[in-house]
Design an enzyme around this catalytic site. Structure first.
Site, PDB file in Angstrom:
ATOM      1  N   LYS A   1       0.835  -1.215   0.000  1.00 43.81           N
ATOM      2  CA  LYS A   1       0.000   0.000   0.000  1.00 43.81           C
ATOM      3  C   LYS A   1       0.863   1.255   0.000  1.00 43.81           C
ATOM      4  CE  LYS A   1      -1.805  -1.501   3.819  1.00 43.81           C
ATOM      5  NZ  LYS A   1      -1.220  -2.853   3.872  1.00 43.81           N
TER       6      LYS A   1
ATOM      7  N   GLY B   1       3.492  -0.766   8.748  1.00 46.65           N
ATOM      8  CA  GLY B   1       4.856  -0.544   8.276  1.00 46.65           C
ATOM      9  C   GLY B   1       4.761  -0.415   6.772  1.00 46.65           C
ATOM     10  N   HIS B   2       4.866   0.794   6.272  1.00 49.56           N
ATOM     11  CA  HIS B   2       4.715   1.035   4.840  1.00 49.56           C
ATOM     12  C   HIS B   2       6.071   1.425   4.261  1.00 49.56           C
ATOM     13  CE1 HIS B   2       0.102   1.852   5.223  1.00 49.56           C
ATOM     14  NE2 HIS B   2       0.486   0.692   5.724  1.00 49.56           N
ATOM     15  N   THR B   3       6.529   0.628   3.304  1.00 52.01           N
ATOM     16  CA  THR B   3       7.882   0.821   2.784  1.00 52.01           C
ATOM     17  C   THR B   3       7.853   1.519   1.440  1.00 52.01           C
ATOM     18  OG1 THR B   3       8.228  -1.366   3.707  1.00 52.01           O
ATOM     19  CG2 THR B   3      10.064  -0.412   2.466  1.00 52.01           C
TER      20      THR B   3
END
Ligand code: GDP
Ligand code: IMO
Ligand code: MG
Length: 429
Positions: A16, A40-42
């Protein structure tokens, strides 16, 4: 006027963050509407990796106003350290706005999350232990503390005293744990956080509406995913918020008519962290291969993610729950080396073929996946940027998913980088 939502369609970590960052190029505001630092969005930009927990994934663009909406639960210490990390790396966070109505996660929520999980023994949910559930529970019990309470010291101290009066009794009687001192905690929060947060605290509902009325380029960034949704996920193995697209309305303060483009994000396979049913889960070397090649370890917690084949029963249900207008697929490249690839199209439950999500969860535990098996492509996809250049086998895999799910596949990601993306929908235009 119309807004876009990016929503996870599986059990999280679909990518996302990557798609939010991609779409943010043409937006003016990116709003997180639920969850907290369990996310946790990378983002990988120019080879540099950013792992975000609370700050919206549009922050890398200077033209974006990042907004943390009222539906988010905010650990002020984590938020400030994330802002500091970004600032140290040259990212300007001065435009970040945090809703005064968002609820705070404070240390007692994390203590409770940890102790409660431990007390469940082998039945534990596998939470991130970030205090998410306890903070939303306090919100629902109406003893939560909101970001705006920080602006009135007397109110903040009073509310903290009240909630800790009760929480400390539970911590001590149930968990034999020493009490948390309300005055000391209040001093710490006010000393370390208040002045740094003050310029960011805002009436974000008004800001979002002003943006919708002026530019109309507002993107709602979901955290977690449809099957971790408190109402629609595999309860109790869910998070405590509403990640589904409807959550964007309550979590940001907009009505449903604003939501026009609703992009579901799915991995080309599935992963899940924590406990809960997972019909297509793999326990073999193919699963190990997906974990190894896909680097399936939690962005924050480092936990190994459970791998499995893509499941279109779930995705069809996600289309309904979110009114998805399109599906984007990530990590197609992770399947590059496999001889064959599988797509789950239904379940066998008690000898019966089922193609829609069973409503009784016991059936999901017993569901045996039924697969369509297709030849793999045995080719490196990571440099391909045009749908026409995809190998026929990869196109067939995507076309089968599209056929099963019933909404168009828009974008396909073939690597973590910003440029590793294909407009697949063009293929069908
Ligand atoms: P989110 O929580 O949905 O934002 O997803 P995460 O960031 O937790 O996990 C997705 C991981 O896959 C991150 O490490 C991304 O950098 C990475 N990623 C995203 N898209 C792709 C892709 O197409 N291929 C590969 N190999 N990695 C990807
Ligand atoms: P993003 O936004 C994957 C999972 C946890 C656990 C359950 C409940 O990066 O996709 P919680 O701490 O929320 O009470 O844990 O939900 N979980 C996630 N799994 N990605 C996430 O976020 C998740 N956030 C929570 O592992 O099973
Ligand atoms: Mg993640």
């Amino acid at each position: 006027m119309p807004a876009t939502v990016v929503v996870g369609t599986q059990w999280g970590d679909e990518g996302k963050g990557k798609f939010t960052d991609l779409l943010a190029k043409d937006m003016t505001m990116v709003v997180r509407y639920q969850g907290g630092h369990n996310a946790g969005h990378t983002l990988v930009v120019g080879g540099e990796k950013f792992a975000l927990q609370l700050v919206p994934s549009g922050v890398l663009y200077s033209h974006i106003t990042p907004v943390i909406g009222n539906g988010v639960v905010v650990d002020p210490f984590v938020l400030l350290s994330e802002m500091q990390m970004l600032t140290d790396r040259g990212i300007d966070c001065s435009k970040l706005k945090v809703s005064g109505n968002a609820h705070l996660i404070l240390p007692y929520h994390q203590v409770y999350d940890e102790l409660h999980e431990r007390s469940l023994g082998s039945s534990q949910l596998g939470t991130t232990r970030r205090g998410i559930g306890p903070a939303y529970a306090d919100k629902a019990l109406r003893v939560g503390i909101r970001v705006q309470d920080l602006l009135d010291e007397a109110i903040f101290r009073k509310k903290l005293g009240l909630v800790l009066g009760h929480t400390n009794k539970v911590l001590s009687a149930v968990f034999d744990r020493e009490p948390i001192n309300a005055e000391e905690l209040a001093d710490r929060v006010l000393d370390e956080c208040l002045e740094k947060l003050r310029p960011h605290i805002a009436d974000t509902v008004t800001l979002v509406h002003e943006e919708l009325e002026s530019t109309g380029k507002v993107l709602f960034e979901g955290a977690q995913a449809t099957f971790l949704d408190l109402d629609h996920g595999t309860y109790p193995f869910v998070t405590s918020s509403s990640p589904s697209a409807g959550g964007a309305c309550t979590g940001a303060g907009v009505g449903p008519r604003y939501l026009q483009r609703i992009m579901g994000v799915a991995k080309a396979y599935v992963t899940r962290v924590g406990s809960g049913p997972f019909p297509t889960e793999l326990f073999d070397e193919v699963g190990d291969h997906l974990v190894e090649v896909g680097q399936e370890f939690g962005t924050n917690t480092g936990r190994r993610r459970r791998p499995g084949w893509i499941d279109t029963v779930m995705l069809r249900h996600a289309v309904r729950l979110n009114s998805l207008t399109e599906l984007s697929i990530t990590k197609l490249d992770v399947l590059d080396k496999l001889d064959t690839v599988k797509i789950c199209t239904g379940y066998e439950i008690d000898g019966q073929m089922v193609t829609s999500m069973p409503y009784h969860q016991s059936e999901l535990h017993a569901a045996k996946p039924v697969y369509v098996e297709l030849p793999g492509w045995q080719q490196d996809l990571t440099q391909i940027t045009e749908a026409a250049d995809l190998p026929a086998e990869a196109k067939a895999f995507l076309a089968e998913i599209e056929k099963q799910v019933g909404v168009p596949i828009g974008l396909v990601s073939t690597g973590p980088g910003r440029k590793q993306v294909i407009e697949f929908s063009d293929q069908h235009a």
